[in-house]
Design a protein around this motif. Sequence first.
Motif, PDB file in Angstrom:
ATOM      1  N   GLN A  29       6.347 -23.614  -4.645  1.00  0.00           N
ATOM      2  CA  GLN A  29       6.029 -24.911  -5.250  1.00  0.00           C
ATOM      3  C   GLN A  29       7.296 -25.627  -5.712  1.00  0.00           C
ATOM      4  O   GLN A  29       8.100 -25.064  -6.444  1.00  0.00           O
ATOM      5  CB  GLN A  29       5.087 -24.730  -6.436  1.00  0.00           C
ATOM      6  N   ARG A  30       7.453 -26.846  -5.296  1.00  0.00           N
ATOM      7  CA  ARG A  30       8.607 -27.653  -5.711  1.00  0.00           C
ATOM      8  C   ARG A  30       8.384 -28.194  -7.120  1.00  0.00           C
ATOM      9  O   ARG A  30       7.323 -28.719  -7.438  1.00  0.00           O
ATOM     10  CB  ARG A  30       8.791 -28.808  -4.739  1.00  0.00           C
ATOM     11  N   ASP A  46      -2.072 -33.777  -6.829  1.00  0.00           N
ATOM     12  CA  ASP A  46      -2.219 -32.320  -6.877  1.00  0.00           C
ATOM     13  C   ASP A  46      -0.847 -31.649  -7.011  1.00  0.00           C
ATOM     14  O   ASP A  46      -0.671 -30.733  -7.810  1.00  0.00           O
ATOM     15  CB  ASP A  46      -2.936 -31.826  -5.614  1.00  0.00           C
ATOM     16  N   ASP A  47       0.128 -32.137  -6.236  1.00  0.00           N
ATOM     17  CA  ASP A  47       1.489 -31.606  -6.339  1.00  0.00           C
ATOM     18  C   ASP A  47       2.074 -31.863  -7.725  1.00  0.00           C
ATOM     19  O   ASP A  47       2.746 -31.016  -8.299  1.00  0.00           O
ATOM     20  CB  ASP A  47       2.410 -32.240  -5.291  1.00  0.00           C
ATOM     21  N   THR A  57      -4.796 -25.040 -11.375  1.00  0.00           N
ATOM     22  CA  THR A  57      -3.852 -25.465 -10.343  1.00  0.00           C
ATOM     23  C   THR A  57      -3.647 -24.382  -9.275  1.00  0.00           C
ATOM     24  O   THR A  57      -2.808 -24.547  -8.396  1.00  0.00           O
ATOM     25  CB  THR A  57      -2.500 -25.850 -10.974  1.00  0.00           C
ATOM     26  N   ARG A  98       1.397 -18.182  -5.554  1.00  0.00           N
ATOM     27  CA  ARG A  98       1.592 -19.496  -4.928  1.00  0.00           C
ATOM     28  C   ARG A  98       2.715 -20.289  -5.588  1.00  0.00           C
ATOM     29  O   ARG A  98       3.144 -21.311  -5.058  1.00  0.00           O
ATOM     30  CB  ARG A  98       0.295 -20.296  -4.983  1.00  0.00           C
ATOM     31  N   SER A  99       3.184 -19.860  -6.736  1.00  0.00           N
ATOM     32  CA  SER A  99       4.227 -20.619  -7.435  1.00  0.00           C
ATOM     33  C   SER A  99       5.573 -20.527  -6.719  1.00  0.00           C
ATOM     34  O   SER A  99       6.413 -21.403  -6.877  1.00  0.00           O
ATOM     35  CB  SER A  99       4.367 -20.134  -8.879  1.00  0.00           C
ATOM     36  N   ALA A 133       4.798 -37.197  -3.062  1.00  0.00           N
ATOM     37  CA  ALA A 133       4.059 -36.158  -3.786  1.00  0.00           C
ATOM     38  C   ALA A 133       2.643 -36.652  -4.107  1.00  0.00           C
ATOM     39  O   ALA A 133       2.436 -37.800  -4.470  1.00  0.00           O
ATOM     40  CB  ALA A 133       4.783 -35.788  -5.066  1.00  0.00           C
ATOM     41  N   THR A 134       1.688 -35.750  -3.958  1.00  0.00           N
ATOM     42  CA  THR A 134       0.308 -36.079  -4.297  1.00  0.00           C
ATOM     43  C   THR A 134       0.070 -35.780  -5.770  1.00  0.00           C
ATOM     44  O   THR A 134       0.890 -35.147  -6.437  1.00  0.00           O
ATOM     45  CB  THR A 134      -0.663 -35.245  -3.448  1.00  0.00           C
ATOM     46  N   LYS A 159       0.550 -29.459 -10.190  1.00  0.00           N
ATOM     47  CA  LYS A 159       1.127 -28.124  -9.995  1.00  0.00           C
ATOM     48  C   LYS A 159       2.534 -28.053 -10.579  1.00  0.00           C
ATOM     49  O   LYS A 159       2.893 -27.076 -11.236  1.00  0.00           O
ATOM     50  CB  LYS A 159       1.126 -27.762  -8.515  1.00  0.00           C
ATOM     51  N   ALA A 160       3.323 -29.097 -10.342  1.00  0.00           N
ATOM     52  CA  ALA A 160       4.678 -29.120 -10.892  1.00  0.00           C
ATOM     53  C   ALA A 160       4.641 -29.120 -12.414  1.00  0.00           C
ATOM     54  O   ALA A 160       5.425 -28.402 -13.059  1.00  0.00           O
ATOM     55  CB  ALA A 160       5.438 -30.341 -10.369  1.00  0.00           C
TER      56      ALA A 160
END
Length: 163
Positions: free
Chosen positions: A85-86, A5-6, A56, A81-82, A2-3, A9-10
């Motif tokens: 998203q993981r 950014d990820d 995000t 976009r959610s 995971a980045t 977002k999480a």
Amino acid sequence: MATSDDAAKARALSSPLRLRILRLCLHQARTNKEIAELLGINPASCLHHVRTLAGTGFLEAQPERRGTRGAREVPYIATRRSWGQRVDDVAPILIETFVQETAALPPEDIEVWRLGLKLNAEHRAEMMDKLRAVVEEYHAMPSDPDGAATSLMIAHHRDPSAD
């Protein structure tokens, strides 16, 4: 792997309040003030959550407008976009969000099904794949202009007491 950014977002999606904000802005752009009023929270606190979601990429600012008293207002719309998203360990967050969103609804506005099954791994995977395919099909459809906003939650869990 995971980045960052990820991870951001999480974290943005790990709050029932933020998920409720996304739902409020899914079909209609709303200002921070409107969102705060609908949720019954302080506008300053709401702005923190709105900025997190916008930062995000889950909310998008729309063209600014003037409010009733001439104040500058920025409406926000959910980007959808959610959905893909993981988020690790999301089940309790989604369940709490569902409980909060439905708490004040009259019983006739909530349709709930509950079913106990005993399936082997192959049949369980097949059932979940079919349910996901149906949900994905409707998710891909454009919104019906004359439709009513609706929400769906599907939860599957193992029942160790029935083993």
